[in-house]
Design a protein around this motif. Sequence first.
Motif, PDB file in Angstrom:
ATOM      1  N   TRP A  69       0.831  -1.199   0.000  1.00  0.00           N
ATOM      2  CA  TRP A  69       0.000   0.000   0.000  1.00  0.00           C
ATOM      3  C   TRP A  69       0.871   1.256   0.000  1.00  0.00           C
ATOM      4  O   TRP A  69       2.023   1.229   0.445  1.00  0.00           O
ATOM      5  CB  TRP A  69      -0.910   0.022   1.223  1.00  0.00           C
ATOM      6  N   CYS A 134      -2.747   0.958  -3.891  1.00  0.00           N
ATOM      7  CA  CYS A 134      -2.249  -0.360  -3.512  1.00  0.00           C
ATOM      8  C   CYS A 134      -1.714  -1.038  -4.767  1.00  0.00           C
ATOM      9  O   CYS A 134      -2.406  -1.086  -5.797  1.00  0.00           O
ATOM     10  CB  CYS A 134      -3.351  -1.209  -2.883  1.00  0.00           C
ATOM     11  N   ASP A 144      -6.741   1.939  -2.545  1.00  0.00           N
ATOM     12  CA  ASP A 144      -6.285   1.297  -1.308  1.00  0.00           C
ATOM     13  C   ASP A 144      -7.282   0.297  -0.743  1.00  0.00           C
ATOM     14  O   ASP A 144      -7.006  -0.361   0.264  1.00  0.00           O
ATOM     15  CB  ASP A 144      -5.924   2.340  -0.256  1.00  0.00           C
TER      16      ASP A 144
END
Length: 212
Positions: A69, A134, A144
């Motif tokens: 991430w 991510c 994300d």
Amino acid sequence: MFNKSKLQRGVSLVELMVVVVLIGVLAAIASPGIFRAIERQNAVAVAAGVASALRTARNQAMSRGTPVWVDVNFGNNAANRGSVELFTRGTIAGGDAARNCRETAGARNLVGSFTPQGISGKGAIVRTDPAGLCFAPDGRVLTDTGQRVIPLGSRCRGDYAIVYTADYDVVPTAALLDCPNAAGLQAFRDARAIVRMNQISVPYNGSIRVEQ
């Protein structure tokens, strides 16, 4: 015996002062351009640092076989010019590494970071779309929460995440954040050059690059 006719004549004080004045004039003319060039290089260095951190995130995700991430934090003053943080996650059950970008529970494990703070100038991270990223183990960039990145604007073709860098006292306007069309490309670049804005384009599945 020396031949006096061949001896070089010394420089007079008046001639020396003329040379000093000319050097001062040339320096005054050249210094603004030199200063702008240095600022431009500093701004490019900030954008390159962000791009490098994002490439590291992708490479780590692919080599580890686990998602990485990216938190992009903004900065708007000399003390805080933003940062990029790379981290992995543990899952709820047992703390094993997450296997995909949708496994968002568990502890954050920092694996890398970048901040413009060590680079001279006013370059800062001023915006990102979407807010969090991510990198999946196959190298794709997602939100994300593991969703596909939504295309940005009508002229930004393809699925791109974009991080913007500029002077920290710049408030990014819609015109600066837009994607240029061919007709207004030069004016668009000129407007970004004034505030030393660069964008780091992160395609869904492709090379990360710095653009003005």
